[in-house]
Design a protein around this motif. Structure first.
Motif, PDB file in Angstrom:
ATOM      1  N   UNK A 206       0.828  -1.209   0.000  1.00  0.00           N
ATOM      2  CA  UNK A 206       0.000   0.000   0.000  1.00  0.00           C
ATOM      3  C   UNK A 206       0.861   1.258   0.000  1.00  0.00           C
ATOM      4  N   UNK A 207       1.980   1.223   0.692  1.00  0.00           N
ATOM      5  CA  UNK A 207       2.853   2.399   0.697  1.00  0.00           C
ATOM      6  C   UNK A 207       3.460   2.669  -0.666  1.00  0.00           C
ATOM      7  N   UNK A 208       3.495   1.676  -1.528  1.00  0.00           N
ATOM      8  CA  UNK A 208       4.029   1.877  -2.859  1.00  0.00           C
ATOM      9  C   UNK A 208       3.078   2.563  -3.813  1.00  0.00           C
ATOM     10  N   UNK A 209       1.818   2.754  -3.408  1.00  0.00           N
ATOM     11  CA  UNK A 209       0.846   3.455  -4.246  1.00  0.00           C
ATOM     12  C   UNK A 209       1.045   4.956  -4.061  1.00  0.00           C
ATOM     13  N   UNK A 210       1.229   5.674  -5.166  1.00  0.00           N
ATOM     14  CA  UNK A 210       1.649   7.078  -5.086  1.00  0.00           C
ATOM     15  C   UNK A 210       0.568   8.003  -4.557  1.00  0.00           C
ATOM     16  N   UNK A 211      -0.705   7.710  -4.793  1.00  0.00           N
ATOM     17  CA  UNK A 211      -1.775   8.661  -4.467  1.00  0.00           C
ATOM     18  C   UNK A 211      -2.264   8.575  -3.031  1.00  0.00           C
ATOM     19  N   UNK A 212      -1.694   7.717  -2.201  1.00  0.00           N
ATOM     20  CA  UNK A 212      -2.134   7.599  -0.817  1.00  0.00           C
ATOM     21  C   UNK A 212      -1.481   8.667   0.046  1.00  0.00           C
ATOM     22  N   UNK A 213      -2.204   9.097   1.079  1.00  0.00           N
ATOM     23  CA  UNK A 213      -1.642  10.051   2.029  1.00  0.00           C
ATOM     24  C   UNK A 213      -0.592   9.352   2.891  1.00  0.00           C
ATOM     25  N   UNK A 214       0.526  10.022   3.104  1.00  0.00           N
ATOM     26  CA  UNK A 214       1.595   9.424   3.900  1.00  0.00           C
ATOM     27  C   UNK A 214       1.338   9.523   5.398  1.00  0.00           C
ATOM     28  N   UNK A 215       0.527  10.480   5.810  1.00  0.00           N
ATOM     29  CA  UNK A 215       0.260  10.671   7.231  1.00  0.00           C
ATOM     30  C   UNK A 215      -1.251  10.800   7.443  1.00  0.00           C
ATOM     31  N   UNK A 216      -1.873   9.857   8.149  1.00  0.00           N
ATOM     32  CA  UNK A 216      -1.288   8.650   8.742  1.00  0.00           C
ATOM     33  C   UNK A 216      -0.993   7.586   7.694  1.00  0.00           C
ATOM     34  N   UNK A 217      -0.025   6.702   7.981  1.00  0.00           N
ATOM     35  CA  UNK A 217       0.370   5.693   6.995  1.00  0.00           C
ATOM     36  C   UNK A 217      -0.662   4.569   6.916  1.00  0.00           C
ATOM     37  N   UNK A 218      -0.616   3.747   5.876  1.00  0.00           N
ATOM     38  CA  UNK A 218      -1.529   2.590   5.787  1.00  0.00           C
ATOM     39  C   UNK A 218      -1.301   1.627   6.948  1.00  0.00           C
ATOM     40  N   UNK A 219      -2.369   0.911   7.317  1.00  0.00           N
ATOM     41  CA  UNK A 219      -2.289  -0.038   8.430  1.00  0.00           C
ATOM     42  C   UNK A 219      -3.213  -1.209   8.144  1.00  0.00           C
ATOM     43  N   UNK A 220      -2.945  -2.326   8.816  1.00  0.00           N
ATOM     44  CA  UNK A 220      -3.750  -3.532   8.695  1.00  0.00           C
ATOM     45  C   UNK A 220      -4.181  -3.958  10.086  1.00  0.00           C
ATOM     46  N   UNK A 221      -5.492  -4.163  10.279  1.00  0.00           N
ATOM     47  CA  UNK A 221      -6.063  -4.494  11.586  1.00  0.00           C
ATOM     48  C   UNK A 221      -6.870  -5.773  11.455  1.00  0.00           C
ATOM     49  N   UNK A 222      -6.659  -6.710  12.374  1.00  0.00           N
ATOM     50  CA  UNK A 222      -7.464  -7.930  12.416  1.00  0.00           C
ATOM     51  C   UNK A 222      -8.829  -7.587  12.999  1.00  0.00           C
ATOM     52  N   UNK A 223      -9.898  -7.872  12.247  1.00  0.00           N
ATOM     53  CA  UNK A 223     -11.239  -7.449  12.659  1.00  0.00           C
ATOM     54  C   UNK A 223     -12.176  -8.596  13.018  1.00  0.00           C
TER      55      UNK A 223
END
Length: 313
Positions: A206-223
């Motif tokens: 996900x961090x490699x996608x250019x159009x994402x906001x850097x802050x806050x960074x992408x995260x993965x949560x077990x739901x």
């Protein structure tokens, strides 16, 4: 016969004399109404200038200006009527006006309700032209905010006119109210998967996608933990939060994450569902078989069936 003609002639002459006698009053009434018309234009211009200096949008000044113009012209009509008919007094006029207002209020209740709601929307500005909103089953971009209704263009290029009273009293979701918008993508991993490894792979992709906001960074949560496997939520922020940007970014993120997981040896769970046996009318649990399962990619195969017997209640 001559008597009848004489009577008609006398009445015609009487009416003509009355009109001639009232002609000065009619001319004076027209002058009075003209003065009120000029007064309404001056007051509307003054109101728009004051609201513009106060930082209100142009639509607010136009809407309030229309209301002010109607009020001033109504008063001008009443004053002109008292000039034409001197027997009318203020008590009679206001009594008639009060009764008429009640009747008009009942007849045009919905119109007045939308008018007031439109003014409140223009003043409070819960959303603006260009915002993307959700109201009921309608989702799209606000094209125009009128006094009576708001015009929304849907994403499939249709025009929807929503009464302002529905927007003011109902629930409205403004997707573009803030600079950023969070997107959550649910993904299911089979049991036995190295969760920490999968989490790192997804975040890295996900961090490699250019159009994402850097802050806050992408995260993965077990739901969730269910029969299908481990359900995780990949969360990231999009800027700007327009529907087009969210859709394009979601496509890029899913494509990148799927490729990165495949390279890292992490598999996603196959989707599961419930079908109905067309013969016994019993539920059949089915899943999407992969290419390695009997060489039939995308085929549906039953996992379990119930023995013959009466269908469940």
């Amino acid at each position: 016969m001559n008597t009848s003609l004489t009577l008609v002639w006398d009445r015609t002459v009487g009416i003509a004399r009355t009109l001639v006698a009232a002609l000065p009053n009619v001319l004076l009434a027209l002058v009075v109404f003209g003065l009120f018309w000029l007064l309404s234009r001056v007051l509307v211009k003054l109101l728009e200038r004051v609201l513009r200096r106060a930082g209100q949008p142009l639509a607010v000044g136009q809407a309030l200006g229309q209301v002010l113009r109607v009020v001033v012209l109504t008063v001008g009509v009443l004053v002109a009527l008292t000039v034409i008919f001197p027997t009318l007094n203020a008590a009679t006029l206001f009594g008639t006006l009060g009764f008429s207002s009640v009747a008009i209020g009942f007849a045009f209740k919905d119109i007045f309700q939308n008018l007031l709601a439109g003014l409140l929307i223009l003043i409070t500005r819960p959303f603006r032209i260009g915002d993307q909103i959700i109201s009921g089953t309608t989702e799209g971009t606000v094209e125009d905010i009128q006094v009576r209704a708001t015009v929304v263009r849907t994403y499939d290029n249709r025009k929807v006119v929503i009464p302002n009273s529905d927007l003011y009293t109902g629930r409205v979701t403004v997707n573009t109210a803030f600079e950023r918008r969070q997107v959550s993508l649910p993904l299911t991993l089979p049991y036995g998967t190295d969760l920490e490894k999968a989490r790192n792979l997804m975040v890295e992709a996900a961090r490699g996608v250019a159009d994402l906001a850097e802050d806050p960074p992408p995260s993965v949560v077990l739901t969730d933990l269910n029969s299908g496997g481990l359900t995780v939520s990949l969360r990231y922020w999009v800027r700007p939060p327009l529907r087009r940007d969210v859709t394009v970014t979601t496509d890029e993120v899913l494509s990148t994450v799927e490729a990165r997981l495949r390279e890292g040896g992490v598999k996603l769970s196959t989707p599961q569902g419930v079908a109905l046996d067309p013969v016994q009318l019993r539920p059949l649990r089915v899943q999407l078989a992969g290419a390695a399962d009997e060489g039939a990619e995308g085929a549906l195969r039953p996992l379990a069936t119930r023995p013959d017997g009466p269908p469940p209640r």
